[in-house]
Design an enzyme around this catalytic site. Structure first.
Site, mmCIF file in Angstrom:
data_model
loop_
_atom_site.group_PDB
_atom_site.id
_atom_site.type_symbol
_atom_site.label_atom_id
_atom_site.label_comp_id
_atom_site.label_asym_id
_atom_site.label_seq_id
_atom_site.Cartn_x
_atom_site.Cartn_y
_atom_site.Cartn_z
ATOM 1 N N ASP A 104 0.861 -1.171 0.000
ATOM 2 C CA ASP A 104 0.000 0.000 0.000
ATOM 3 C C ASP A 104 0.907 1.233 0.000
ATOM 4 O O ASP A 104 2.127 1.139 0.159
ATOM 5 C CB ASP A 104 -0.943 -0.033 1.217
ATOM 6 C CG ASP A 104 -2.173 0.836 0.987
ATOM 7 O OD1 ASP A 104 -3.198 0.608 1.628
ATOM 8 O OD2 ASP A 104 -2.111 1.745 0.125
HETATM 9 C C1 GLC Z 1 -4.298 4.283 -0.094
HETATM 10 C C2 GLC Z 1 -5.212 3.153 0.281
HETATM 11 C C3 GLC Z 1 -5.318 2.075 -0.753
HETATM 12 C C4 GLC Z 1 -5.186 2.681 -2.130
HETATM 13 C C5 GLC Z 1 -3.767 3.216 -2.234
HETATM 14 C C6 GLC Z 1 -3.503 3.868 -3.602
HETATM 15 O O1 GLC Z 1 -3.496 4.646 0.993
HETATM 16 O O2 GLC Z 1 -4.958 2.519 1.525
HETATM 17 O O3 GLC Z 1 -6.586 1.426 -0.565
HETATM 18 O O4 GLC Z 1 -5.413 1.692 -3.113
HETATM 19 O O5 GLC Z 1 -3.468 4.160 -1.229
HETATM 20 O O6 GLC Z 1 -4.245 5.037 -3.724
#
Ligand code: GLC
Length: 723
Positions: free
Chosen positions: A267
């Site tokens: 993430d």
């Molecule tokens: C965010 C979220 C995740 C998302 C990622 C990209 O922090 O936790 O669900 O897909 O970043 O935007």
């Protein structure tokens, strides 16, 4: 390219070029992106060099048809081996045509609907240049303080698994190389992010492995069994180790035990967050733990590009680990056909044709009407009489903020607002609109105007709720009631003693004190998406019958949290025949059951249940049983009932929940019509994780519950016998 050609390509790459394939950067780093001006800041901060960008593997958060073509073509000129970028973005419940948030979609109990919504989202994203979407989010949730419950389909592992499969099918289709208007799915957040302690985002998760496997893992596994191409790590620790550095969870369980050989992406920043977690001294150590855990792509931090070259040259990291990650990324690019067709589905012509089309908006409308839950309806407040003069009052009366926190390219301006929809249906002369108060603040002037509007009306509709940023990521709330200004508005309106319905636009189960007890009807609209106002209006006017059923419990108050339907009985259950008055599992100041349980939802008609029958009172592994029940529409309007089947294993090697959902059947019944819901129940549905983590069933007595919610059922029982 076949695998050997990919391996040959890898052989031709330098170590730095290979490691850069593991880097995912946000759009501003790339030439051709409209807001290139933002590059220098973050680039310097992250120590990202031009060669790193030229060799990077994927771009995050860019979706413009013409722009995607421009960015890809510019990149191909710079990449030393002509390797295309993967374009990834968060298309969670729609791209421009926004569908109800997943927690709402979950209340539809409709897998075709979910699949269709995902297929449309994929099409609009793919023609805008997206190759991979960070969806479905399948985290099981039990704590409405957590802002991201809106992204989940709820508290039940069985239902979440069905939705996970449906979303993956809709997103990916059958052949990503040929179907260029589908996208690869990325199931998230692995794992158990929904169990963040105290509902506080990014917080610790500490579960037994048995609990993890029994409740939190099934939906991820279901997505992977459906062919989901990618997995995203979660921010939280599991058993004291952050997911993005957790070798046991990632390399051990996900890759070796489950056999997942697709791409694992961190993430946002989660690799570098191993440092504040206290799992790594520095970026090198974070890179070391993440690559050993099998994380292929580092999203938006640069531990890999800065740390891995030395670690490999020092011999601490085997270059083979880098090669396997690069191979998985190149294999995904090959599956998507990017080597032969690097701009894939990106097409300004198709974008103009399909994005936010009437067909797509009609699908969003259908999803919304099937996701709206009627929570209360006393005194016949709803449906609104076609002759009634209606006062529509509240911060959501004219608000477009009904798309939810992950509404990507969705436009609040283009959303169908409730006042416009009601005005279209009632006519201007029978609708008075007043804001009454803001979402969090009110003024006497606003309140007086609202009371004046209410005084002129026969019936009052209150449009209330949470701003979209009050839920979603980093949207945890310790007090899950409506904001005080709205509670005061309700209280003032209630003083008029007129028929009043509250419509809620929100991203979590709320503590409904001051709402449920002060209004005759309550409609849970969640964040219903682009067509939300039209769907709510048609439900309020009875043009369609509310049929949705809750997939997450509504607590009486946050003091009960976590409260969920599939809980254990305890040794001193409240309500047991021999229960003492005091020394039982209870609160002194609140009931144990939630205000509204899992599976609950009302229609404008009523349904009677009778004739629960089992084909046998004995089951063996070879001989499943059939469970049937008659359901009669005992009201004056047609309606759809979701007949739910639960079981309880009376005694297991580990204690078993008081209810477990094992099936559901939808019956559409005309007034007076009688239908029969028939379920097949087999031994494999009674299996669970034992204390030694073995998965199997225990012979013995089981209770069967069939009904309209987890707490409103007919009961029978059977014995599971050894074969
Ligand atoms: C965010 C979220 C995740 C998302 C990622 C990209 O922090 O936790 O669900 O897909 O970043 O935007």
């Amino acid at each position: 390219m076949d695998n050997q050609q990919l391996l040959d390509l890898i052989d031709r790459m330098t170590l730095e070029e290979k490691i850069a394939q593991l880097l995912q950067l946000a759009a501003p780093f790339y030439e051709g992106v409209e807001d290139e001006g933002q590059i220098t800041g973050p680039m310097q901060a992250m120590g990202i060099t031009d060669p790193m960008i030229a060799s990077s593997g994927s771009i995050l958060g860019y979706a413009r048809a013409a722009g995607a073509v421009r960015v890809q073509e510019a990149h191909l000129k710079k990449n030393p081996h002509g390797i295309p970028l993967l374009f990834m973005a968060d298309i969670v419940h729609g791209f421009k045509t926004i569908f109800p948030v997943p927690l709402a979609m979950g209340c539809s109990w409709d897998m075709e609907l979910a699949e269709r919504s995902a297929e449309i989202a994929a099409r609009e994203a793919a023609v805008s240049g997206v190759h991979v979407t960070f969806a479905p989010m399948v985290d099981l949730v039990r704590d409405p303080r957590w802002g991201r419950v809106m992204e989940s389909t709820g508290e039940d592992p069985y239902l979440n698994s069905l939705f996970a499969k449906a979303f993956v099918r809709g997103l990916q289709g059958d052949n990503l190389k040929e179907e260029t208007e589908r996208v690869a799915a990325c199931v998230k957040h692995f794992a158990a992010y929904g169990a963040s302690e105290a509902g506080r985002d990014y917080n610790t998760v500490d579960l037994s492995e048995r609990q993890l496997r029994e409740y939190y893992l099934p939906a991820y596994k279901a997505a992977l069994d459906e062919g989901c191409e990618m997995v995203m790590t979660s921010f939280n620790t599991i058993d004291g180790i952050p997911a993005s550095g957790n070798e046991k969870l990632m390399r051990g369980l996900l890759r070796e035990e489950w056999g997942f050989d697709g791409v694992l992406i961190s993430d946002w920043g989660a690799v570098k967050e191993l440092i504040p977690h206290g799992a790594a001294e520095d970026e090198r150590e974070a890179a070391y733990r993440a690559i050993r855990a099998g994380v292929d792509i580092e999203m938006m931090t640069s531990c890999y590009v800065h740390g891995l070259p030395e670690l490999v040259r020092e011999g601490r990291v085997d270059e083979a680990l880098i090669d396997e990650s690069v191979l998985r990324i190149l294999q995904l690019k090959e599956k998507l056909g990017l080597f032969d067709n690097p701009t894939r589905g990106a097409s300004p012509e198709r974008a103009a044709e399909v994005i936010f089309s009437r067909e797509h908006r009609d699908a969003a409308y259908e999803a919304a009407i099937k996701s709206i839950v009627l929570l209360k309806n006393e005194g016949g407040v709803l449906p609104l009489s076609p002759e009634a003069k209606v006062a529509l009052i509240g911060p959501f009366a004219s608000s477009g903020d009904i798309l939810g926190p992950w509404s990507w390219d969705g436009s609040t301006e283009d959303a169908v607002k409730l006042d416009a929809a009601l005005s279209e249906r009632l006519g201007k002369d029978r609708l008075i609109v007043a804001e009454g108060c803001g979402i969090e603040r009110g003024t006497d002037e606003h309140l007086l105007a609202a009371l004046k509007a209410a005084a002129e009306a026969d019936v009052i509709v209150l449009a209330l709720g949470e701003a979209s940023e009050m839920s979603g990521e980093a949207g945890s709330r310790s007090d899950i009631r409506l904001p005080q200004a709205q509670l005061e508005l309700i209280d003032s309106i209630a003083g008029l003693r007129k028929p009043t319905a509250a419509v809620l636009f929100n991203g979590r189960p709320l503590d409904l004190h001051g709402v449920y007890d002060k209004t005759g009807a309550v409609v849970e609209a969640w964040f219903p998406g682009s067509e939300g106002g039209a769907a709510v209006a048609d439900i309020l006017l009875g043009a369609v019958d509310p049929s949705a059923r809750l997939t997450m419990s509504f607590p009486h108050s946050v003091g009960q949290v976590p409260v969920y339907y599939n809980h254990f009985n305890t040794g001193r259950p409240l309500g047991a025949a021999d229960a003492q008055v005091r020394y039982v599992s209870q609160y002194l100041d609140a009931p144990n059951d939630p205000l509204l349980p899992f599976g609950f939802g009302l229609s404008y008609t009523t349904f009677g249940y009778d004739g629960l029958k089992l084909s046998s009172d004995e089951m063996t592994a070879d001989r499943p049983i059939t469970v049937s029940v008659n359901v009669t529409n005992t009201g004056a309007r047609a309606g759809t009932e979701t007949v739910q089947l639960y079981v309880r294993d009376i005694a297991g090697e580990v204690v078993r929940p008081v209810r477990e959902l094992k099936g559901f059947v939808k019956l559409e019944l005309a007034p007076g019509e009688r239908g029969t819901a028939v379920f097949t129940l087999g031994e494999e549905q009674l299996r669970y994780h034992h204390s030694d983590l073995s998965f199997g069933s225990d012979p013995g007595r089981f209770e069967v519950f069939v009904g309209r919610s987890s707490l409103d059922t007919l009961k029978s029982s059977f014995i599971l016998k050894e074969n």
